[in-house]
Design a protein around this motif. Structure first.
Motif, PDB file in Angstrom:
ATOM      1  N   LEU A 118       0.821  -1.215   0.000  1.00  0.00           N
ATOM      2  CA  LEU A 118       0.000   0.000   0.000  1.00  0.00           C
ATOM      3  C   LEU A 118       0.855   1.265   0.000  1.00  0.00           C
ATOM      4  O   LEU A 118       0.529   2.248  -0.682  1.00  0.00           O
ATOM      5  N   LEU A 119       1.950   1.245   0.747  1.00  0.00           N
ATOM      6  CA  LEU A 119       2.843   2.403   0.765  1.00  0.00           C
ATOM      7  C   LEU A 119       3.496   2.629  -0.598  1.00  0.00           C
ATOM      8  O   LEU A 119       3.663   3.770  -1.042  1.00  0.00           O
ATOM      9  N   GLU A 120       3.857   1.547  -1.274  1.00  0.00           N
ATOM     10  CA  GLU A 120       4.431   1.670  -2.612  1.00  0.00           C
ATOM     11  C   GLU A 120       3.400   2.260  -3.578  1.00  0.00           C
ATOM     12  O   GLU A 120       3.733   3.128  -4.396  1.00  0.00           O
ATOM     13  N   GLN A 121       2.150   1.805  -3.485  1.00  0.00           N
ATOM     14  CA  GLN A 121       1.094   2.360  -4.337  1.00  0.00           C
ATOM     15  C   GLN A 121       0.881   3.839  -4.045  1.00  0.00           C
ATOM     16  O   GLN A 121       0.726   4.650  -4.963  1.00  0.00           O
ATOM     17  N   ASN A 131       3.049   5.933  -2.784  1.00  0.00           N
ATOM     18  CA  ASN A 131       4.217   6.659  -3.280  1.00  0.00           C
ATOM     19  C   ASN A 131       4.115   6.887  -4.788  1.00  0.00           C
ATOM     20  O   ASN A 131       4.414   7.982  -5.280  1.00  0.00           O
ATOM     21  N   ASP A 132       3.681   5.869  -5.527  1.00  0.00           N
ATOM     22  CA  ASP A 132       3.490   6.005  -6.971  1.00  0.00           C
ATOM     23  C   ASP A 132       2.417   7.042  -7.292  1.00  0.00           C
ATOM     24  O   ASP A 132       2.581   7.865  -8.210  1.00  0.00           O
ATOM     25  N   GLN A 133       1.330   7.037  -6.537  1.00  0.00           N
ATOM     26  CA  GLN A 133       0.250   8.004  -6.769  1.00  0.00           C
ATOM     27  C   GLN A 133       0.706   9.429  -6.467  1.00  0.00           C
ATOM     28  O   GLN A 133       0.349  10.370  -7.184  1.00  0.00           O
ATOM     29  N   ILE A 134       1.507   9.593  -5.420  1.00  0.00           N
ATOM     30  CA  ILE A 134       2.021  10.927  -5.085  1.00  0.00           C
ATOM     31  C   ILE A 134       2.968  11.407  -6.175  1.00  0.00           C
ATOM     32  O   ILE A 134       2.921  12.578  -6.578  1.00  0.00           O
ATOM     33  N   ALA A 135       3.822  10.519  -6.665  1.00  0.00           N
ATOM     34  CA  ALA A 135       4.735  10.883  -7.747  1.00  0.00           C
ATOM     35  C   ALA A 135       3.945  11.286  -8.989  1.00  0.00           C
ATOM     36  O   ALA A 135       4.277  12.291  -9.655  1.00  0.00           O
ATOM     37  N   ASN A 136       2.896  10.552  -9.297  1.00  0.00           N
ATOM     38  CA  ASN A 136       2.041  10.870 -10.444  1.00  0.00           C
ATOM     39  C   ASN A 136       1.361  12.218 -10.236  1.00  0.00           C
ATOM     40  O   ASN A 136       1.271  13.036 -11.160  1.00  0.00           O
ATOM     41  N   ALA A 137       0.875  12.470  -9.019  1.00  0.00           N
ATOM     42  CA  ALA A 137       0.228  13.753  -8.726  1.00  0.00           C
ATOM     43  C   ALA A 137       1.220  14.892  -8.845  1.00  0.00           C
ATOM     44  O   ALA A 137       0.870  15.994  -9.331  1.00  0.00           O
ATOM     45  N   ASN A 138       2.465  14.688  -8.436  1.00  0.00           N
ATOM     46  CA  ASN A 138       3.494  15.727  -8.560  1.00  0.00           C
ATOM     47  C   ASN A 138       3.768  16.057 -10.023  1.00  0.00           C
ATOM     48  O   ASN A 138       3.920  17.231 -10.391  1.00  0.00           O
TER      49      ASN A 138
END
Length: 84
Positions: free
Chosen positions: A58-61, A63-70
């Protein structure tokens, strides 16, 4: 009188075996309790490991979503600045 002495002697001879029988039963109960606790610890460890794996995923997901949002925010910021 001899019968009382004989009975007392027999009682003293067999008393330790009665006491040990109770102690052996207690040891068996304690061994069973220890085995149950060991099994519960194994189940707890397994559950903790599984939950840890789920949390890591879940943390990896996240992190990926935050990177995408950035990335999207940077693109939006550039688009807004180019309109000025």
């Amino acid at each position: 009188m001899k019968n009382i002495g004989l009975a007392a002697t027999l009682l003293l001879l067999f008393l330790p075996s009665w006491a040990l029988a109770g102690t052996e039963e207690e040891l068996v109960r304690l061994q069973n309790d220890v085995l149950q606790v060991q099994n519960q610890i194994r189940l707890l460890q397994k559950s903790t490991d599984e939950n840890g794996s789920v949390l890591k995923s879940l943390l990896e997901q996240l992190n990926d979503q935050i990177a995408n949002a950035n990335v999207r925010m940077e693109a939006l910021t550039e688009a807004l600045q180019s309109q000025k």
